[in-house]
Design a protein around this motif. Structure first.
Motif, PDB file in Angstrom:
ATOM      1  N   ARG A   2      52.892  34.282  45.449  1.00 51.84           N
ATOM      2  CA  ARG A   2      52.467  33.095  44.704  1.00 51.84           C
ATOM      3  C   ARG A   2      51.703  32.160  45.633  1.00 51.84           C
ATOM      4  NH1 ARG A   2      54.353  32.185  39.723  1.00 51.84           N
ATOM      5  NH2 ARG A   2      56.057  33.500  39.004  1.00 51.84           N
ATOM      6  N   ARG A   3      50.637  31.566  45.112  1.00 57.18           N
ATOM      7  CA  ARG A   3      49.841  30.566  45.823  1.00 57.18           C
ATOM      8  C   ARG A   3      49.538  29.459  44.823  1.00 57.18           C
ATOM      9  NH1 ARG A   3      51.545  32.727  49.588  1.00 57.18           N
ATOM     10  NH2 ARG A   3      50.431  33.872  51.186  1.00 57.18           N
ATOM     11  N   ALA A   4      50.381  28.416  44.814  1.00 53.93           N
ATOM     12  CA  ALA A   4      50.266  27.315  43.852  1.00 53.93           C
ATOM     13  C   ALA A   4      50.340  27.898  42.442  1.00 53.93           C
ATOM     14  CB  ALA A   4      49.012  26.498  44.094  1.00 53.93           C
ATOM     15  N   ASP A   5      49.295  27.731  41.633  1.00 55.63           N
ATOM     16  CA  ASP A   5      49.325  28.259  40.268  1.00 55.63           C
ATOM     17  C   ASP A   5      48.571  29.588  40.161  1.00 55.63           C
ATOM     18  OD1 ASP A   5      46.808  27.211  40.656  1.00 55.63           O
ATOM     19  OD2 ASP A   5      46.631  26.398  38.637  1.00 55.63           O
ATOM     20  N   ALA A   6      48.334  30.232  41.300  1.00 57.60           N
ATOM     21  CA  ALA A   6      47.637  31.519  41.327  1.00 57.60           C
ATOM     22  C   ALA A   6      48.447  32.479  42.207  1.00 57.60           C
ATOM     23  CB  ALA A   6      46.219  31.345  41.855  1.00 57.60           C
ATOM     24  N   PHE A   7      47.793  33.533  42.653  1.00 56.23           N
ATOM     25  CA  PHE A   7      48.465  34.563  43.438  1.00 56.23           C
ATOM     26  C   PHE A   7      47.566  35.016  44.586  1.00 56.23           C
ATOM     27  CE2 PHE A   7      49.891  34.721  39.092  1.00 56.23           C
ATOM     28  CZ  PHE A   7      51.270  34.712  39.218  1.00 56.23           C
ATOM     29  N   ALA A   8      48.153  35.718  45.532  1.00 58.59           N
ATOM     30  CA  ALA A   8      47.393  36.287  46.648  1.00 58.59           C
ATOM     31  C   ALA A   8      47.847  37.723  46.860  1.00 58.59           C
ATOM     32  CB  ALA A   8      47.617  35.477  47.918  1.00 58.59           C
ATOM     33  N   TRP A   9      46.936  38.548  47.296  1.00 61.33           N
ATOM     34  CA  TRP A   9      47.205  39.966  47.592  1.00 61.33           C
ATOM     35  C   TRP A   9      47.461  40.120  49.071  1.00 61.33           C
ATOM     36  CZ3 TRP A   9      48.427  44.302  45.274  1.00 61.33           C
ATOM     37  CH2 TRP A   9      48.210  45.515  45.918  1.00 61.33           C
ATOM     38  N   ARG A  10      48.552  40.783  49.411  1.00 60.39           N
ATOM     39  CA  ARG A  10      48.863  41.100  50.804  1.00 60.39           C
ATOM     40  C   ARG A  10      48.949  42.612  50.935  1.00 60.39           C
ATOM     41  NH1 ARG A  10      53.952  37.288  52.080  1.00 60.39           N
ATOM     42  NH2 ARG A  10      54.607  38.247  50.148  1.00 60.39           N
ATOM     43  N   ALA A  11      47.904  43.200  51.462  1.00 61.44           N
ATOM     44  CA  ALA A  11      47.865  44.663  51.614  1.00 61.44           C
ATOM     45  C   ALA A  11      48.822  45.104  52.706  1.00 61.44           C
ATOM     46  CB  ALA A  11      46.451  45.115  51.950  1.00 61.44           C
TER      47      ALA A  11
END
Length: 74
Positions: free
Chosen positions: A61-70
């Motif tokens: 989670r990144r605030a109200d969005a998301f992030a991809w961690r490969a």
């Protein structure tokens, strides 16, 4: 579950991002947000073969969005 949840990293960062294959953008965005939330909250390993190699990683989670961690490639 959609067959193509994410086709590019922008769809992870902004689940409302649409593609030409989203017949119903509102339903697709809702599905992406629900499934990305589940993946982030439960820490599941996700295979997204349309993302850069190895296409395996986790969603955060990144605030109200998301992030991809490969994951690191071998």
């Amino acid at each position: 579950m959609p067959g193509r949840l994410v086709l590019r990293p922008a769809a992870v960062a902004q689940p409302g991002f649409g593609t030409p294959w989203d017949n119903d953008l509102a339903a697709a965005a809702s599905s992406r947000r629900r499934l990305l939330s589940w993946a982030a909250d439960d820490g599941v390993l996700v295979h997204a073969y349309h993302l850069p190699f190895p296409g395996l990683g986790q969603v955060a989670r990144r605030a109200d969005a998301f992030a991809w961690r490969a994951v690191s490639s071998p």
